[in-house]
Design a protein around this motif. Sequence first.
Motif, PDB file in Angstrom:
ATOM      1  N   GLY A 109       0.794  -1.214   0.000  1.00 58.39           N
ATOM      2  CA  GLY A 109       0.000   0.000   0.000  1.00 58.39           C
ATOM      3  C   GLY A 109       0.821   1.256   0.000  1.00 58.39           C
ATOM      4  N   THR A 110       0.096   2.365   0.019  1.00 60.18           N
ATOM      5  CA  THR A 110       0.688   3.702   0.093  1.00 60.18           C
ATOM      6  C   THR A 110      -0.073   4.493   1.146  1.00 60.18           C
ATOM      7  N   ILE A 111       0.664   5.075   2.075  1.00 64.64           N
ATOM      8  CA  ILE A 111       0.118   5.978   3.077  1.00 64.64           C
ATOM      9  C   ILE A 111       0.852   7.304   2.909  1.00 64.64           C
ATOM     10  N   TRP A 112       0.214   8.402   3.204  1.00 63.17           N
ATOM     11  CA  TRP A 112       0.890   9.685   3.037  1.00 63.17           C
ATOM     12  C   TRP A 112       1.385  10.223   4.370  1.00 63.17           C
ATOM     13  N   GLY A 113       2.496  10.981   4.278  1.00 57.09           N
ATOM     14  CA  GLY A 113       3.061  11.647   5.445  1.00 57.09           C
ATOM     15  C   GLY A 113       2.995  13.157   5.258  1.00 57.09           C
TER      16      GLY A 113
ATOM     17  N   VAL B 211      -7.498  -3.390   6.182  1.00 59.59           N
ATOM     18  CA  VAL B 211      -6.319  -2.527   6.254  1.00 59.59           C
ATOM     19  C   VAL B 211      -6.781  -1.129   6.635  1.00 59.59           C
ATOM     20  N   THR B 212      -6.139  -0.581   7.671  1.00 62.68           N
ATOM     21  CA  THR B 212      -6.453   0.752   8.178  1.00 62.68           C
ATOM     22  C   THR B 212      -5.186   1.595   8.161  1.00 62.68           C
ATOM     23  N   HIS B 213      -5.308   2.862   7.772  1.00 63.32           N
ATOM     24  CA  HIS B 213      -4.202   3.814   7.844  1.00 63.32           C
ATOM     25  C   HIS B 213      -4.514   4.832   8.926  1.00 63.32           C
ATOM     26  N   ASP B 214      -3.521   5.085   9.776  1.00 64.07           N
ATOM     27  CA  ASP B 214      -3.688   6.029  10.882  1.00 64.07           C
ATOM     28  C   ASP B 214      -2.632   7.122  10.768  1.00 64.07           C
ATOM     29  N   HIS B 215      -3.084   8.349  10.527  1.00 63.24           N
ATOM     30  CA  HIS B 215      -2.206   9.514  10.415  1.00 63.24           C
ATOM     31  C   HIS B 215      -2.136  10.268  11.732  1.00 63.24           C
ATOM     32  N   GLY B 216      -2.496   9.618  12.813  1.00 62.43           N
ATOM     33  CA  GLY B 216      -2.535  10.253  14.121  1.00 62.43           C
ATOM     34  C   GLY B 216      -3.916  10.761  14.474  1.00 62.43           C
ATOM     35  N   ASP B 217      -4.891  10.408  13.630  1.00 67.13           N
ATOM     36  CA  ASP B 217      -6.260  10.892  13.832  1.00 67.13           C
ATOM     37  C   ASP B 217      -7.238   9.758  14.150  1.00 67.13           C
ATOM     38  N   GLY B 218      -6.720   8.614  14.577  1.00 64.89           N
ATOM     39  CA  GLY B 218      -7.589   7.502  14.925  1.00 64.89           C
ATOM     40  C   GLY B 218      -7.750   6.467  13.832  1.00 64.89           C
ATOM     41  N   GLY B 219      -7.361   6.792  12.630  1.00 72.15           N
ATOM     42  CA  GLY B 219      -7.363   5.810  11.562  1.00 72.15           C
ATOM     43  C   GLY B 219      -8.579   5.822  10.673  1.00 72.15           C
ATOM     44  N   LYS B 220      -8.370   5.324   9.483  1.00 73.43           N
ATOM     45  CA  LYS B 220      -9.411   5.240   8.465  1.00 73.43           C
ATOM     46  C   LYS B 220      -9.237   3.919   7.722  1.00 73.43           C
ATOM     47  N   GLU B 221     -10.334   3.185   7.578  1.00 75.27           N
ATOM     48  CA  GLU B 221     -10.278   1.923   6.848  1.00 75.27           C
ATOM     49  C   GLU B 221     -10.007   2.201   5.376  1.00 75.27           C
ATOM     50  N   VAL B 222      -8.981   1.545   4.838  1.00 71.83           N
ATOM     51  CA  VAL B 222      -8.587   1.761   3.441  1.00 71.83           C
ATOM     52  C   VAL B 222      -9.179   0.684   2.547  1.00 71.83           C
ATOM     53  N   THR B 223      -9.163  -0.560   3.001  1.00 69.94           N
ATOM     54  CA  THR B 223      -9.732  -1.651   2.204  1.00 69.94           C
ATOM     55  C   THR B 223     -10.086  -2.829   3.105  1.00 69.94           C
ATOM     56  N   THR B 224     -11.061  -3.607   2.621  1.00 71.25           N
ATOM     57  CA  THR B 224     -11.425  -4.886   3.234  1.00 71.25           C
ATOM     58  C   THR B 224     -11.506  -5.891   2.100  1.00 71.25           C
ATOM     59  N   VAL B 225     -10.789  -7.003   2.254  1.00 71.88           N
ATOM     60  CA  VAL B 225     -10.760  -8.040   1.220  1.00 71.88           C
ATOM     61  C   VAL B 225     -11.140  -9.363   1.868  1.00 71.88           C
ATOM     62  N   THR B 226     -12.057 -10.095   1.223  1.00 73.32           N
ATOM     63  CA  THR B 226     -12.409 -11.437   1.690  1.00 73.32           C
ATOM     64  C   THR B 226     -11.997 -12.441   0.631  1.00 73.32           C
TER      65      THR B 226
END
Length: 161
Positions: free
Chosen positions: A79-83, A145-160
């Motif tokens: 994945g890619t997360i931003w800083g 998969v969740t990304h957290d930028h210090g704000d509690g996180g955001k769900e990015v994807t769910t795969v089954t």
Amino acid sequence: MERRALLSGIGTTAVAALAGCASNANPGDGGTPTDTPTDTPDPEPRMTDSTFTVTDVSSGTQRDEASVAFDGDTVTVEGTIWGANGCKTGELLSADYDAEAGELTVVVGTKDREDAGGGCTQAIVEVRYRATATFEGGLPDAVVVTHDHGDGGKEVTTVTQ
């Protein structure tokens, strides 16, 4: 008279022969009851290891994305997360497997680079990463998969699968 003696002998022999057929014993094993095979349940998946690697950091935009692959005994998340600036890099905050739900949750965050020093660009960076989780006894049914930028996180994807 000989006929009565013959019939009496046959009756006794038949009863003795049939007595062995009525038991639940296996021949030649000392007379123990026959064991019925039982079905063994499939083992539950169990996470045995996880790894995390930052593969690239470069200037970019506020991208949050991830893909999940199931292969053999491994789940791979790329994945890619931003800083917020050039001093940021990625880190694995957690990789937790909930056996009851059959779900692996991977949480990726950002942190300051240890070697950043004091001069950081004020531009947003894209941090590309690869996280893996190794399992025994099967793979999870779902990966979140969740990304957290210090704000509690955001769900990015769910795969089954």
